[in-house]
Write a protein that holds these residues in place. Structure first.
Motif, PDB file in Angstrom:
ATOM      1  N   LEU A 161       0.826  -1.079  -0.005  1.00  0.00           N
ATOM      2  CA  LEU A 161      -0.186  -0.034   0.022  1.00  0.00           C
ATOM      3  C   LEU A 161       1.061   1.312  -0.060  1.00  0.00           C
ATOM      4  CD1 LEU A 161      -2.572  -1.291   2.816  1.00  0.00           C
ATOM      5  CD2 LEU A 161      -2.767  -1.458   0.307  1.00  0.00           C
ATOM      6  N   TRP A 162       1.014   1.961  -1.066  1.00  0.00           N
ATOM      7  CA  TRP A 162       1.805   3.005  -1.246  1.00  0.00           C
ATOM      8  C   TRP A 162       0.967   4.336  -0.792  1.00  0.00           C
ATOM      9  CZ3 TRP A 162       7.109   3.334  -3.613  1.00  0.00           C
ATOM     10  CH2 TRP A 162       7.467   4.649  -3.303  1.00  0.00           C
ATOM     11  N   ILE A 163       1.123   4.987   0.251  1.00  0.00           N
ATOM     12  CA  ILE A 163       0.365   6.075   0.632  1.00  0.00           C
ATOM     13  C   ILE A 163       1.207   7.467   0.139  1.00  0.00           C
ATOM     14  CG2 ILE A 163      -0.862   7.212   2.287  1.00  0.00           C
ATOM     15  CD1 ILE A 163      -1.712   4.424   2.090  1.00  0.00           C
ATOM     16  N   ASN A 164       0.674   8.135  -0.905  1.00  0.00           N
ATOM     17  CA  ASN A 164       1.247   9.202  -1.387  1.00  0.00           C
ATOM     18  C   ASN A 164       0.516  10.579  -1.064  1.00  0.00           C
ATOM     19  OD1 ASN A 164       3.003  10.891  -3.064  1.00  0.00           O
ATOM     20  ND2 ASN A 164       2.592   9.733  -4.893  1.00  0.00           N
ATOM     21  N   GLY A 165       0.887  11.505  -1.383  1.00  0.00           N
ATOM     22  CA  GLY A 165       0.282  13.102  -0.939  1.00  0.00           C
ATOM     23  C   GLY A 165       1.196  13.878  -0.739  1.00  0.00           C
ATOM     24  N   PRO A 166       0.749  15.321  -0.578  1.00  0.00           N
ATOM     25  CA  PRO A 166       1.710  16.413  -0.470  1.00  0.00           C
ATOM     26  C   PRO A 166       2.234  16.299   1.014  1.00  0.00           C
ATOM     27  CG  PRO A 166      -0.353  17.004  -0.070  1.00  0.00           C
ATOM     28  CD  PRO A 166      -0.634  15.692  -0.641  1.00  0.00           C
ATOM     29  N   PHE A 167       3.450  16.883   1.141  1.00  0.00           N
ATOM     30  CA  PHE A 167       3.915  17.083   2.558  1.00  0.00           C
ATOM     31  C   PHE A 167       2.868  17.688   3.532  1.00  0.00           C
ATOM     32  CE2 PHE A 167       7.379  17.339  -0.542  1.00  0.00           C
ATOM     33  CZ  PHE A 167       8.211  16.381  -0.246  1.00  0.00           C
ATOM     34  N   GLY A 168       2.594  16.935   4.725  1.00  0.00           N
ATOM     35  CA  GLY A 168       1.544  17.562   5.786  1.00  0.00           C
ATOM     36  C   GLY A 168       0.371  16.875   5.037  1.00  0.00           C
ATOM     37  N   GLY A 169       0.175  16.085   4.300  1.00  0.00           N
ATOM     38  CA  GLY A 169      -1.180  15.417   3.834  1.00  0.00           C
ATOM     39  C   GLY A 169      -1.577  14.393   4.522  1.00  0.00           C
ATOM     40  N   GLY A 170      -0.912  13.842   5.457  1.00  0.00           N
ATOM     41  CA  GLY A 170      -1.566  12.613   6.326  1.00  0.00           C
ATOM     42  C   GLY A 170      -0.811  11.512   6.144  1.00  0.00           C
ATOM     43  N   LYS A 171       0.277  11.253   5.368  1.00  0.00           N
ATOM     44  CA  LYS A 171       0.683   9.836   4.846  1.00  0.00           C
ATOM     45  C   LYS A 171       1.047   9.018   6.069  1.00  0.00           C
ATOM     46  CE  LYS A 171       3.734  11.625   2.439  1.00  0.00           C
ATOM     47  NZ  LYS A 171       3.629  13.048   2.827  1.00  0.00           N
ATOM     48  N   THR A 172       2.003   9.771   6.939  1.00  0.00           N
ATOM     49  CA  THR A 172       2.376   8.844   7.952  1.00  0.00           C
ATOM     50  C   THR A 172       1.306   8.470   8.934  1.00  0.00           C
ATOM     51  OG1 THR A 172       4.615  10.083   7.737  1.00  0.00           O
ATOM     52  CG2 THR A 172       4.045   8.798   9.933  1.00  0.00           C
ATOM     53  N   GLN A 173       0.610   9.467   9.314  1.00  0.00           N
ATOM     54  CA  GLN A 173      -0.383   9.347  10.446  1.00  0.00           C
ATOM     55  C   GLN A 173      -1.433   8.095   9.540  1.00  0.00           C
ATOM     56  OE1 GLN A 173      -0.793  10.472  13.290  1.00  0.00           O
ATOM     57  NE2 GLN A 173       0.213  12.201  13.374  1.00  0.00           N
ATOM     58  N   THR A 174      -1.705   8.027   8.362  1.00  0.00           N
ATOM     59  CA  THR A 174      -2.565   6.880   7.925  1.00  0.00           C
ATOM     60  C   THR A 174      -1.969   5.650   7.748  1.00  0.00           C
ATOM     61  OG1 THR A 174      -3.776   8.532   6.419  1.00  0.00           O
ATOM     62  CG2 THR A 174      -3.682   6.194   5.661  1.00  0.00           C
ATOM     63  N   ALA A 175      -0.622   5.835   7.463  1.00  0.00           N
ATOM     64  CA  ALA A 175       0.331   4.404   7.481  1.00  0.00           C
ATOM     65  C   ALA A 175       0.283   4.095   9.004  1.00  0.00           C
ATOM     66  CB  ALA A 175       1.798   4.776   6.982  1.00  0.00           C
ATOM     67  N   TYR A 176       0.522   4.627   9.899  1.00  0.00           N
ATOM     68  CA  TYR A 176       0.583   3.934  11.184  1.00  0.00           C
ATOM     69  C   TYR A 176      -0.835   3.487  11.845  1.00  0.00           C
ATOM     70  CZ  TYR A 176       5.522   4.245  11.561  1.00  0.00           C
ATOM     71  OH  TYR A 176       6.894   4.034  11.116  1.00  0.00           O
ATOM     72  N   GLU A 177      -1.862   4.295  11.228  1.00  0.00           N
ATOM     73  CA  GLU A 177      -3.233   3.984  11.699  1.00  0.00           C
ATOM     74  C   GLU A 177      -3.548   2.389  10.981  1.00  0.00           C
ATOM     75  OE1 GLU A 177      -7.233   3.905  13.087  1.00  0.00           O
ATOM     76  OE2 GLU A 177      -5.255   4.879  13.564  1.00  0.00           O
ATOM     77  N   LEU A 178      -3.129   2.230   9.683  1.00  0.00           N
ATOM     78  CA  LEU A 178      -3.330   1.138   8.827  1.00  0.00           C
ATOM     79  C   LEU A 178      -2.185   0.018   9.760  1.00  0.00           C
ATOM     80  CD1 LEU A 178      -3.044   2.294   5.425  1.00  0.00           C
ATOM     81  CD2 LEU A 178      -4.975   1.084   6.178  1.00  0.00           C
ATOM     82  N   ARG A 179      -1.265   0.288  10.106  1.00  0.00           N
ATOM     83  CA  ARG A 179      -0.360  -0.702  10.793  1.00  0.00           C
ATOM     84  C   ARG A 179      -1.010  -0.952  11.909  1.00  0.00           C
ATOM     85  NH1 ARG A 179       5.470   0.053  13.580  1.00  0.00           N
ATOM     86  NH2 ARG A 179       3.994   0.868  15.199  1.00  0.00           N
ATOM     87  N   ARG A 180      -1.671  -0.433  12.706  1.00  0.00           N
ATOM     88  CA  ARG A 180      -2.412  -0.897  14.049  1.00  0.00           C
ATOM     89  C   ARG A 180      -3.332  -1.557  13.911  1.00  0.00           C
ATOM     90  NH1 ARG A 180      -6.322   1.597  17.267  1.00  0.00           N
ATOM     91  NH2 ARG A 180      -7.095   2.995  16.067  1.00  0.00           N
ATOM     92  N   LEU A 186      -0.154  15.490  -8.197  1.00  0.00           N
ATOM     93  CA  LEU A 186      -0.989  14.255  -7.763  1.00  0.00           C
ATOM     94  C   LEU A 186      -2.461  14.211  -8.172  1.00  0.00           C
ATOM     95  CD1 LEU A 186       0.335  14.124  -4.112  1.00  0.00           C
ATOM     96  CD2 LEU A 186       1.011  12.577  -5.929  1.00  0.00           C
ATOM     97  N   ASN A 187      -3.002  15.272  -8.742  1.00  0.00           N
ATOM     98  CA  ASN A 187      -4.591  15.174  -9.226  1.00  0.00           C
ATOM     99  C   ASN A 187      -4.458  14.597 -10.577  1.00  0.00           C
ATOM    100  OD1 ASN A 187      -6.732  16.611  -7.879  1.00  0.00           O
ATOM    101  ND2 ASN A 187      -5.185  18.233  -7.335  1.00  0.00           N
ATOM    102  N   ARG A 188      -3.276  14.387 -11.166  1.00  0.00           N
ATOM    103  CA  ARG A 188      -3.427  13.640 -12.525  1.00  0.00           C
ATOM    104  C   ARG A 188      -3.943  12.273 -12.436  1.00  0.00           C
ATOM    105  NH1 ARG A 188       2.533  15.829 -14.917  1.00  0.00           N
ATOM    106  NH2 ARG A 188       1.982  18.113 -14.683  1.00  0.00           N
ATOM    107  N   PRO A 189      -4.364  11.699 -13.635  1.00  0.00           N
ATOM    108  CA  PRO A 189      -4.718  10.396 -13.357  1.00  0.00           C
ATOM    109  C   PRO A 189      -3.762   9.195 -13.163  1.00  0.00           C
ATOM    110  CG  PRO A 189      -5.662  11.450 -15.488  1.00  0.00           C
ATOM    111  CD  PRO A 189      -4.722  12.458 -15.052  1.00  0.00           C
TER     112      PRO A 189
END
Length: 204
Positions: free
Chosen positions: A4-23, A148-151
């Motif tokens: 699961l590659w979680i992309n997004g702008p810096f400050g977009g919530g990638k790390t928080q989402t990643a560790y929520e998924l891991r939990r 990141l909005n690109r298809p």
């Protein structure tokens, strides 16, 4: 098991989402490509340190590490929080992983939000210095959101009105994974976010 590659702008919530998924995904692991970049920076003379994503060694190294994790880690999903917006680099890493392991195993998600939302999040994580501390992230924000909005960077998830657990729910649902129930109340959720944020402050 999937990646699961979680992309997004810096400050977009990638790390928080990643560790929520891991939990909430038994057996899952977080593999952070930034550590490969930090290792390269420490190895190189200061004058040669720039954006580590521009180094072919970083792109090859990230591919090889994630390829190994996908082949050998069988206990749960591999979760990768990383901003990657250069199309050629994206193809060199994510595209190559998909070619090797199949698009059904290598999932990509771009967490998107309005500029104002991301700036608010950056201010909140600025440790009292607001956007001054996050100047690099702010300077990259508009370019990240535009690309990141690109298809080619789908699957897109709009996060303006979603909590971190809700974003994780959407990632898991799209990837066909079952998440353990989220039993956090508001206070525990807030404390968990603070703990994850503090653990991932970058000094490099």
């Amino acid at each position: 098991m999937p990646l699961l590659w979680i992309n997004g702008p810096f400050g977009g919530g990638k790390t928080q989402t990643a560790y929520e998924l891991r939990r909430r995904l038994p057996g899952s692991v977080v593999c952070d490509p930034e550590h490969v970049g930090f290792g390269l920076h420490r190895t190189l003379p200061p004058a040669l340190r720039g954006d580590f994503q521009d180094l072919p060694a970083w792109r090859r190294g990230v591919y090889e590490v994630l390829d190994l994790a996908l082949r050998e880690h069988t206990d749960g999903p591999v979760i990768v929080p990383m901003t990657l917006v250069e199309p050629a680099y994206f193809e060199e890493v994510v595209g190559r992983l998909r070619a090797a392991h199949g698009a059904d195993r290598v999932h990509h998600f771009a967490l998107l939000a309005r500029r104002e939302t991301v700036l608010k999040r950056l201010t909140e994580r600025g440790l009292g210095r607001g956007l001054k501390r996050e100047s690099f992230a702010v300077s990259k924000l508009d370019g990240c959101l535009e690309r990141l909005n690109r298809p080619e960077f789908a699957h897109h998830i709009r996060t303006d009105r979603l909590t971190v657990p809700q974003v994780a729910d959407e990632v898991a649902r799209t990837a066909g994974l079952w998440l353990a129930p989220n039993t956090d109340g508001p206070l525990r959720h807030r404390l968990r976010r603070v703990r994850v944020g503090l653990a991932h402050i970058r000094f490099d």
